[in-house]
Write an enzyme that holds these catalytic residues in place. Structure first.
Site, PDB file in Angstrom:
ATOM      1  N   GLU A 289      -0.597   1.320 -11.108  1.00 34.99           N
ATOM      2  CA  GLU A 289      -1.169   0.035 -10.703  1.00 34.99           C
ATOM      3  C   GLU A 289      -0.460  -1.101 -11.432  1.00 34.99           C
ATOM      4  O   GLU A 289      -0.302  -1.062 -12.655  1.00 34.99           O
ATOM      5  CB  GLU A 289      -2.658  -0.011 -11.063  1.00 34.99           C
ATOM      6  CG  GLU A 289      -3.318  -1.295 -10.569  1.00 34.99           C
ATOM      7  CD  GLU A 289      -4.558  -1.709 -11.361  1.00 34.99           C
ATOM      8  OE1 GLU A 289      -5.390  -2.440 -10.800  1.00 34.99           O
ATOM      9  OE2 GLU A 289      -4.697  -1.312 -12.540  1.00 34.99           O
TER      10      GLU A 289
ATOM     11  N   ASP B  45      -3.763   3.218 -14.438  1.00 37.16           N
ATOM     12  CA  ASP B  45      -4.407   1.917 -14.553  1.00 37.16           C
ATOM     13  C   ASP B  45      -3.511   0.892 -15.251  1.00 37.16           C
ATOM     14  O   ASP B  45      -2.968   1.187 -16.328  1.00 37.16           O
ATOM     15  CB  ASP B  45      -5.694   2.116 -15.371  1.00 37.16           C
ATOM     16  CG  ASP B  45      -6.610   0.923 -15.327  1.00 37.16           C
ATOM     17  OD1 ASP B  45      -7.087   0.596 -14.237  1.00 37.16           O
ATOM     18  OD2 ASP B  45      -6.852   0.314 -16.393  1.00 37.16           O
TER      19      ASP B  45
ATOM     20  N   ASP C  53      -7.652   9.200 -12.700  1.00 33.89           N
ATOM     21  CA  ASP C  53      -7.290   7.856 -13.135  1.00 33.89           C
ATOM     22  C   ASP C  53      -6.863   7.971 -14.597  1.00 33.89           C
ATOM     23  O   ASP C  53      -7.542   8.622 -15.392  1.00 33.89           O
ATOM     24  CB  ASP C  53      -8.526   6.938 -13.016  1.00 33.89           C
ATOM     25  CG  ASP C  53      -8.158   5.529 -12.606  1.00 33.89           C
ATOM     26  OD1 ASP C  53      -7.236   4.975 -13.219  1.00 33.89           O
ATOM     27  OD2 ASP C  53      -8.806   4.984 -11.690  1.00 33.89           O
TER      28      ASP C  53
ATOM     29  N   HIS D  94     -11.782  -0.454  -5.631  1.00 37.31           N
ATOM     30  CA  HIS D  94     -13.004  -0.802  -6.367  1.00 37.31           C
ATOM     31  C   HIS D  94     -12.944  -2.182  -7.018  1.00 37.31           C
ATOM     32  O   HIS D  94     -13.918  -2.615  -7.620  1.00 37.31           O
ATOM     33  CB  HIS D  94     -13.253   0.263  -7.436  1.00 37.31           C
ATOM     34  CG  HIS D  94     -12.170   0.255  -8.482  1.00 37.31           C
ATOM     35  ND1 HIS D  94     -10.864   0.588  -8.206  1.00 37.31           N
ATOM     36  CD2 HIS D  94     -12.188  -0.078  -9.790  1.00 37.31           C
ATOM     37  CE1 HIS D  94     -10.134   0.462  -9.297  1.00 37.31           C
ATOM     38  NE2 HIS D  94     -10.916   0.057 -10.283  1.00 37.31           N
ATOM     39  N   ASP D  95     -11.793  -2.838  -6.960  1.00 36.71           N
ATOM     40  CA  ASP D  95     -11.655  -4.173  -7.548  1.00 36.71           C
ATOM     41  C   ASP D  95     -11.592  -5.273  -6.483  1.00 36.71           C
ATOM     42  O   ASP D  95     -11.452  -6.447  -6.821  1.00 36.71           O
ATOM     43  CB  ASP D  95     -10.355  -4.265  -8.377  1.00 36.71           C
ATOM     44  CG  ASP D  95     -10.345  -3.344  -9.585  1.00 36.71           C
ATOM     45  OD1 ASP D  95     -11.423  -3.106 -10.162  1.00 36.71           O
ATOM     46  OD2 ASP D  95      -9.251  -2.861  -9.952  1.00 36.71           O
TER      47      ASP D  95
HETATM   48  C1  GLC Z   1      -7.639  -1.973 -13.505  1.00 38.77           C
HETATM   49  C2  GLC Z   1      -8.853  -1.336 -12.884  1.00 38.77           C
HETATM   50  C3  GLC Z   1     -10.030  -2.228 -13.129  1.00 38.77           C
HETATM   51  C4  GLC Z   1     -10.228  -2.344 -14.623  1.00 38.77           C
HETATM   52  C5  GLC Z   1      -8.973  -2.826 -15.313  1.00 38.77           C
HETATM   53  C6  GLC Z   1      -9.054  -2.597 -16.789  1.00 38.77           C
HETATM   54  O1  GLC Z   1      -7.286  -3.159 -12.882  1.00 38.77           O
HETATM   55  O2  GLC Z   1      -8.618  -1.075 -11.531  1.00 38.77           O
HETATM   56  O3  GLC Z   1     -11.192  -1.755 -12.502  1.00 38.77           O
HETATM   57  O4  GLC Z   1     -11.279  -3.225 -14.889  1.00 38.77           O
HETATM   58  O5  GLC Z   1      -7.828  -2.143 -14.878  1.00 38.77           O
HETATM   59  O6  GLC Z   1      -8.996  -1.231 -17.063  1.00 38.77           O
END
Ligand code: GLC
Ligand code: CA
Length: 551
Positions: A248, A206, A104, A322-323
């Protein structure tokens, strides 16, 4: 697509990804926190499943304000997760099982505990000061603007030592990095190359769509500098590597997807898009107030993505991470039809064109947690919004109902390995409660059942390796207005795969569209296998199957 271009296709198109959230996967030293030796101990489980790569949520050194999405040293491992030597062993042990490791990359922001930030906040003259985003106060001394942090409160934090505010788009613990600074970019590229040299296969990036922001113009997502920076990164790090990258983005749409992953762009291989997720949220209250599931709208989003990336770019396929809430709870039935609906959802996702991602526990049909008290929650986002919503007059019960439906802790309860104490996750006290259903839902029990969820995932992942049509075939949606059934056709060189899935927990009539008519071999099913598709058929509750028809 010709045979030649299939053979030349990159490895990550026919592979299946598996996401590990290390904190919740497996604890080997009894501190209640999952660790890298725990991942190594469970690699055989993943080899048996047949996955090609692991996306490892952050394991870097971090004060864990956001469970590792707040990095204080990009070149070290958090002590609770292990050491660099453990990490190297993970890469080697995974590789020995044909599994690659994808890290990540959290570079929209660092932790406020990073040495860069310590220097930055101490003096305006430090070279690192400009690694972050600073603004002078508004004329009244308050924050430069009203921008709100994702995890609650103002996005701006005052630092008296330098007489300025810094931006923390997520939280004050996560100061945004200033990508405009060339030395900062160089630091990041060097760090990425350093991890590649350790043998990793790529990065999941991320919230990457935030790095090109123009704060003064109020542009955060997909800002004006984004694609310039990604092309720069590609040149400096990714060019010529046999790697995989997935960015992402909560903002990317079918209109902008190819800017990231179009073949001529030289940026990323794939994006994680969330249009199908957000479709299920309230337009005003967002995720805390989910709206009823609408299959037609859900299909429209996914079908549009299939169309948009049909000939260029490549889809990532997922319902969980995980979100997000557990997919069987969100889109299926986590009661009587848990196993059956978990298989149905997997079938629909894995048969689409793209690379499927399995989130830890999904392969055994793990479900949402059902917490009743706010002190059971751990997530910075949930706790941040709780304070705000209660102040706005929302009742704790109503807030907890929303958090149980869509909150991030659902996906973060420990992996359920056995029916024993703490689901076999830890010998100590887990950092977040284990789901009480681990007596029924666990790896040991599910794998022992030839009709378990694991067996179905294993079969889907294996099919992908022997049916090029599943990976490269064209995608054709059918019955788009049907509110109960998700159906489509995949086609390659005369091979036709008909995919039919009933999203309802009851018998459902389905008029087989012309494109799916025919008879052939049932490749996979979660019910009595079918051999013919014709006329009007009655689908069983959550029935799903794939038929190789004609040809
Ligand atoms: C992304 C991650 C999340 C995190 C956010 C800030 O959305 O998947 O878990 O809290 O970024 O880094
Ligand atoms: Ca541990």
């Amino acid at each position: 697509m010709t045979q030649l271009s299939i053979d030349a296709s990159p490895w990550w198109q026919s592979a299946t990804g598996y996401q590990i959230y290390p904190r919740s996967f497996c604890d080997t030293n009894g501190d209640g926190i999952g660790d890298i030796p725990g991942i190594i101990a469970k690699l055989d489980h993943l080899r048996d499943l047949g996955i090609g790569f692991i996306w490892l949520s952050p394991v870097y050194r971090s004060p864990m304000a956001d469970n590792g999405y707040d990095i204080s040293d990009y070149r070290d491992i958090a002590p609770e997760f292990g050491t660099l030597a453990d990490f190297d062993r993970l890469v080697a042990e995974a590789s020995a099982r044909g599994i690659r490791i994808v890290m990540d990359l959290v570079v929209n922001h660092s932790s406020s505990d990073h040495a860069w930030f310590h220097a930055a906040r101490a003096s305006r003259d430090a070279p690192e000061h400009d690694y972050y985003v600073w603004r002078d106060p508004a004329p009244d001394g308050g924050p430069p603007n009203g921008h709100q942090a994702c995890f609650g409160g103002s996005a701006w934090t005052w630092v008296p030592e330098v007489g300025q505010y810094y931006l923390g788009h997520f939280s004050p613990h996560q100061p945004d990095l200033n990508w405009q600074n060339p030395s900062l970019r160089r630091e990041i590229y060097d760090m990425m190359n350093w991890w590649f040299d350790r043998g990793i296969a790529g990065f999941r990036m991320d919230v990457i769509s935030l790095i090109g922001k123009d704060v003064d113009a109020g542009l955060y997502e997909e800002g004006p500098y984004l694609h310039g920076f990604l092309q720069d990164m590609h040149r400096e790090v990714l060019e010529g590597r046999d790697s995989v990258t997935v960015g992402e983005s909560w903002a990317v749409s079918t209109d902008t997807a190819l800017l990231y992953c179009g073949r001529d762009r030289r940026e990323l291989d794939m994006v994680f898009q969330f249009n199908h997720v957000v479709e299920g949220w309230d337009p005003v209250h967002g995720k805390w107030k989910p709206r009823p599931f609408d299959l037609v709208a859900f299909k429209r989003v996914l079908n549009d993505w299939q169309a948009a990336l049909a000939n260029d770019g490549w889809n990532s396929l997922f319902l969980s991470n995980h979100d997000l809430p557990r997919q069987v709870s969100k889109y299926g039935d986590d009661g009587a039809y848990r196993v059956k609906s978990a298989k149905m959802l997997a079938t629909v996702m894995h048969l689409m064109k793209g690379t499927p991602f399995v989130y830890q526990g999904e392969e055994i049909g793990m479900t949402n947690a059902a917490f009743t008290r706010i002190d059971q929650f751990r997530d910075v986002e949930t706790l941040g919004h709780y304070a705000e919503e209660i102040a706005r007059g929302v009742s704790p019960e109503a807030f907890i109902a929303g958090a149980n439906a869509n909150g991030r802790d659902n996906a973060r309860t420990p992996m359920q390995w056995t029916g024993g104490t703490n689901a076999g996750f830890t010998d100590g006290t887990p950092w977040i409660e284990v789901n009480p259903n681990h007596g029924q839902v666990n790896v040991e029990a599910d794998r022992a059942d030839p009709n378990g969820v694991f067996a179905h995932y294993k079969e889907l992942i294996a099919l992908r390796k022997s049916w090029p049509a599943m990976v490269h075939g064209t995608y054709r949606p059918v019955a788009e207005e049907d509110g109960s059934v998700f159906a489509y056709l995949r086609e390659l060189n005369g091979v036709r795969l008909a995919v039919v899935a009933n999203f309802k927990g009851e018998d459902t009539q389905f008029d087989v569209p012309d494109a799916l008519r025919g008879s052939g071999r049932c490749l996979i099913s979660n019910d009595i296998p079918r051999e013919r598709l014709d006329g009007r058929i009655t689908l069983k509750p959550f029935e799903a199957f794939v038929l190789s028809i004609g040809g």
